[in-house]
Design an enzyme around this catalytic site. Structure first.
Site, short mmCIF file in Angstrom:
data_model
loop_
_atom_site.label_atom_id
_atom_site.label_comp_id
_atom_site.label_asym_id
_atom_site.label_seq_id
_atom_site.Cartn_x
_atom_site.Cartn_y
_atom_site.Cartn_z
N GLY A 1 24.14 26.18 29.17
CA GLY A 1 24.81 27.36 29.74
C GLY A 1 24.84 27.35 31.25
O GLY A 1 24.58 28.36 31.89
N ALA B 1 29.43 24.53 33.35
CA ALA B 1 30.25 23.87 32.33
C ALA B 1 30.19 24.64 31.01
O ALA B 1 31.23 24.91 30.39
CB ALA B 1 29.76 22.43 32.13
N SER C 1 18.69 27.34 27.51
CA SER C 1 17.27 27.62 27.69
C SER C 1 17.03 28.13 29.10
O SER C 1 17.23 27.41 30.08
CB SER C 1 16.48 26.33 27.45
OG SER C 1 15.24 26.41 28.07
N ILE D 1 14.62 26.02 31.13
CA ILE D 1 15.10 24.79 31.78
C ILE D 1 15.95 25.13 33.00
O ILE D 1 15.82 24.51 34.05
CB ILE D 1 15.90 23.93 30.76
CG1 ILE D 1 14.94 23.42 29.68
CG2 ILE D 1 16.57 22.75 31.46
CD1 ILE D 1 15.61 22.67 28.55
N GLU E 1 29.46 25.00 44.47
CA GLU E 1 29.96 26.28 44.95
C GLU E 1 31.30 26.18 45.66
O GLU E 1 31.84 27.18 46.10
CB GLU E 1 28.91 26.90 45.87
CG GLU E 1 27.52 26.81 45.26
CD GLU E 1 26.55 27.83 45.76
OE1 GLU E 1 26.36 27.87 46.98
OE2 GLU E 1 26.00 28.59 44.94
N ALA E 2 31.82 24.95 45.81
CA ALA E 2 33.11 24.78 46.49
C ALA E 2 34.13 24.26 45.48
O ALA E 2 33.81 23.40 44.66
CB ALA E 2 32.98 23.81 47.64
N LYS F 1 38.98 29.58 50.49
CA LYS F 1 38.86 28.22 51.03
C LYS F 1 40.26 27.62 51.16
O LYS F 1 41.01 27.56 50.18
CB LYS F 1 38.00 27.37 50.08
CG LYS F 1 38.01 25.89 50.42
CD LYS F 1 37.10 25.09 49.49
CE LYS F 1 37.28 23.60 49.73
NZ LYS F 1 36.47 22.78 48.84
N THR G 1 35.20 18.23 43.43
CA THR G 1 35.99 17.92 42.24
C THR G 1 35.27 18.16 40.90
O THR G 1 35.91 18.11 39.85
CB THR G 1 36.43 16.44 42.28
OG1 THR G 1 35.34 15.63 42.70
CG2 THR G 1 37.60 16.25 43.22
N ILE H 1 33.75 20.82 39.39
CA ILE H 1 34.14 21.99 38.58
C ILE H 1 35.57 21.79 38.10
O ILE H 1 35.92 22.14 36.97
CB ILE H 1 33.97 23.30 39.39
CG1 ILE H 1 32.47 23.53 39.63
CG2 ILE H 1 34.59 24.49 38.67
CD1 ILE H 1 32.13 24.68 40.56
P1 FAD Z 1 23.66 22.47 34.52
O1 FAD Z 1 23.96 23.51 35.53
O2 FAD Z 1 22.52 21.56 34.81
O3 FAD Z 1 23.41 23.21 33.15
C1 FAD Z 1 22.76 22.58 32.08
C2 FAD Z 1 22.47 23.61 31.00
O4 FAD Z 1 21.92 22.94 29.89
C3 FAD Z 1 21.48 24.68 31.42
O5 FAD Z 1 21.89 25.92 30.92
C4 FAD Z 1 20.21 24.24 30.71
O6 FAD Z 1 19.37 25.33 30.42
C5 FAD Z 1 20.79 23.64 29.45
N1 FAD Z 1 19.88 22.70 28.79
C6 FAD Z 1 19.53 21.46 29.16
N2 FAD Z 1 18.65 20.91 28.30
C7 FAD Z 1 18.48 21.84 27.32
C8 FAD Z 1 17.70 21.88 26.15
N3 FAD Z 1 16.89 20.89 25.78
N4 FAD Z 1 17.74 23.01 25.39
C9 FAD Z 1 18.54 24.05 25.73
N5 FAD Z 1 19.30 24.07 26.84
C10 FAD Z 1 19.25 22.98 27.62
N6 FAD Z 1 30.76 20.83 41.92
C11 FAD Z 1 31.81 21.38 42.54
O7 FAD Z 1 32.87 21.54 41.94
N7 FAD Z 1 31.71 21.75 43.85
C12 FAD Z 1 30.59 21.54 44.58
O8 FAD Z 1 30.52 21.93 45.74
C13 FAD Z 1 29.50 20.87 43.96
N8 FAD Z 1 28.35 20.58 44.63
C14 FAD Z 1 27.36 19.87 44.00
C15 FAD Z 1 26.24 19.44 44.73
C16 FAD Z 1 25.26 18.68 44.10
C17 FAD Z 1 24.10 18.16 44.89
C18 FAD Z 1 25.33 18.43 42.71
C19 FAD Z 1 24.24 17.67 42.01
C20 FAD Z 1 26.41 18.89 41.99
C21 FAD Z 1 27.44 19.58 42.63
N9 FAD Z 1 28.57 19.98 41.93
C22 FAD Z 1 29.63 20.55 42.58
C23 FAD Z 1 28.66 19.78 40.48
C24 FAD Z 1 28.35 21.12 39.79
O9 FAD Z 1 27.09 21.59 40.19
C25 FAD Z 1 28.35 20.93 38.29
O10 FAD Z 1 29.52 20.27 37.89
C26 FAD Z 1 28.32 22.28 37.60
O11 FAD Z 1 27.31 23.07 38.10
C27 FAD Z 1 28.15 22.10 36.12
O12 FAD Z 1 26.83 21.81 35.79
P2 FAD Z 1 26.47 21.75 34.25
O13 FAD Z 1 26.81 23.05 33.64
O14 FAD Z 1 27.10 20.53 33.71
O15 FAD Z 1 24.91 21.50 34.24
#
Ligand code: FAD
Length: 504
Positions: free
Chosen positions: A14, A17, A38, A41, A48-49, A77, A343, A345
């Site tokens: 959650g 993505a 979770s 976690i 954020e951009a 932006k 890119t 998001i």
């Molecule tokens: P996460 O935010 O890590 O979410 C993972 C989810 O999975 C969490 O809810 C967690 O609780 C759950 N989970 C994991 N394991 C378990 C488990 N065993 N059981 C239950 N739940 C579990 N993107 C942009 O577009 N612009 C930006 O400026 C940008 N800056 C970034 C800077 C950095 C340094 C990084 C690393 C990334 C950046 N990104 C940026 C990318 C962006 O942060 C991600 O694409 C976006 O936040 C999506 O993350 P996610 O949802 O895939 O993963």
């Protein structure tokens, strides 16, 4: 014929993505959607951009822009500034929107290159409305008016990532998505097909489904760990592998653009929100240690840090298939490219859009899955090339990290693009490639890749006409920007629920 699809879509994770997928599928899929996450976690907490396509995503969900900006403490932006990439003191913007406009059959750059050769042209940024407005700290919207084309000034947002996920969660739950709190400890597969059949949570609870979306972040619990889909490592081209992030106080007006400032072994981001500034230093651990990277970041903030610096480790690349069996990965679970051009998001959004077009019923058609993967690989690899260009064409002589980047071998697809541009100013955007000719143009020129020639058709325009055309574009943009309000007061008025929207 009505399809009766009874098995739920299960989203694991959650973060941004997971909740983007949940909001969209809750709104459009017409089928039960369950999201497991979770709190223990947590999420990655950065990201954020954005780029202008996010507006299409919000619009598809029917999200009110002012409410969205209010709830996520967002700002507008218009561009990204690249400072220091062509050497200390250099700066250029990759601004959204058009640069000049073509005349006849040729794009603008050919006329600009010709005018430049005879000393008649200003810098490229003189002909780009987004660039001028961003540098002036201005923002404006023009409602459509009958019979009159509105100025072309596309925008995106900066927003607080956790507030955005919370906002989408409320939206998704209002559209029937069920959220289950719990740690996924095991993923079960069907013995015959190998498909995923259920997520097992701590306490032996089981969540069954027909289609699974892996949004578990860098862990990639379903696609990577369970289905064993490999990872194509691109770190030989994009060598940064760590980031240290810290928010700080916002002082003064928030700029309507992201900043990317080149440092000794990487670069620093600055993302202005209403209530704070998001900062981070992306670097290569081969060339710099955590302490030095953190010290550089802390020495270059606008205001006092409001939290402890946090280090994030990553590997650049993508899962060799984004969709395997009955599981699609989104977000960090599907791969990662550093946030240089904001890119990530967008890639989530574009995978969701693709999924909606190819949404399976009870069974996955292998041909659809293959087509999905083909399109994803194309999209990711073209974005990868664009990011590599920033590193390869740097002008920071004498710094080991940057010297290495200039000397690296680059993908053939990128070489072909650079050579065509160098020879004649030609830029080709292939199929659904994300970045436009205008984006490539600004970065190529900004990074010092200058064409040796231009299309000879540009010579057919009489010199006086060419000079008048350039002057007209620059002049009309200067006047437009002069009349625009500053970004901060514009934003405040726009999001104020007690005010009538001032969009013109
Ligand atoms: P996460 O935010 O890590 O979410 C993972 C989810 O999975 C969490 O809810 C967690 O609780 C759950 N989970 C994991 N394991 C378990 C488990 N065993 N059981 C239950 N739940 C579990 N993107 C942009 O577009 N612009 C930006 O400026 C940008 N800056 C970034 C800077 C950095 C340094 C990084 C690393 C990334 C950046 N990104 C940026 C990318 C962006 O942060 C991600 O694409 C976006 O936040 C999506 O993350 P996610 O949802 O895939 O993963």
């Amino acid at each position: 014929m009505n399809q009766d699809v009874s098995s739920p879509i299960v989203i694991a994770g959650g973060g941004t993505a997971g909740w983007m997928a949940a909001a969209t599928l809750g709104r459009f899929a017409g089928r039960k959607v369950v999201l497991v996450e979770s709190d223990a976690i947590g999420t990655v907490g950065v990201g954020e951009a954005t780029i202008p396509q996010i507006r299409l995503f919000n619009a598809a969900l029917g999200i009110d822009e002012a409410e969205f900006l209010r709830e996520t403490r967002g700002t507008f932006k218009l561009a990204i500034e690249f400072a220091g990439w062509s050497g200390e003191g250099s700066s250029y913007l990759h601004a959204f929107g058009n640069v000049g406009h073509g005349a006849g059959i040729l794009p603008f750059q050919h006329y600009w290159l010709r005018a430049r050769q005879v000393g008649m042209a200003g810098s490229l940024s003189d002909y780009c409305l987004n660039d001028r407005a961003a540098r002036a700290g201005k923002m404006q919207m023009w409602p459509p008016q009958a019979g009159q084309a509105a100025p072309d000034m596309p925008w995106a947002y900066h927003f607080d990532a956790s507030l955005y996920a919370g906002y989408l969660r409320r939206y998704a739950e209002a559209h029937g998505v069920e959220r289950i709190e719990g740690n996924i400890s095991k993923v079960e597969r069907d013995a015959e097909s190998g498909d995923i059949s259920a997520l097992v949570l701590d306490g032996d609870r089981s969540v069954e489904g027909g289609f699974f979306i892996d949004c578990t972040g860098f862990r990639s619990l379903l696609l990577g760990d369970t289905l064993g889909v490999g990872f194509d490592d691109w770190s030989h081209w994009l060598p940064c592998d760590q980031a240290v992030a810290v928010p700080c106080e916002a002082k003064g007006h928030f700029t309507p653009y992201t900043r990317s400032i080149a440092r000794k072994a990487g670069w620093q981001w600055r993302i202005p929100l209403q209530h704070r500034i998001g900062n981070g230093h992306v670097y290569s651990s081969e060339f710099m240690g955590e302490d030095e990277a953190t010290a550089i970041l802390l020495a270059n903030l606008d205001g006092e840090p409001t939290d402890e610096p946090r280090v994030l480790k990553f590997k650049t690349g993508m899962r060799s298939r984004q969709w395997s069996h009955n599981c699609l990965a989104l977000g960090l679970a599907s791969g990662f490219m550093e946030p240089l051009e904001s890119t990530s998001i967008h890639l989530i959004q574009s995978s969701i859009a693709r999924l909606l077009q190819m949404l399976p019923g009870e069974a996955v058609a292998p041909a659809m899955r293959d087509e999905f993967n083909r399109q994803a690989i194309f999209e990711w690899s073209r974005i990868r090339d664009f990011l590599i260009l920033h590193y390869w064409a740097n002008g920071r002589d004498g710094e080991p990290f940057w010297d290495r980047c200039r000397a690296m071998e680059i993908p053939e697809t990128l070489t072909a693009k650079i050579e065509a541009f160098r020879a004649s100013g030609f830029i080709h955007r292939e199929h659904e490639e994300l970045f436009t000719e205008q984006g490539w143009l600004q970065v190529l020129i900004g990074q010092g890749v200058m064409p040796e020639s231009y299309n000879p058709i540009a010579d057919a325009m009489p010199e006086a006409e060419l000079a008048a055309m350039l002057a007209r574009i620059a002049d009309s943009q200067r006047k437009l920007v002069h009349a625009m309000p500053a970004h901060a007061p514009f934003l405040r008025a726009y999001i104020d629920p007690n005010q009538t929207r001032k969009t013109a």
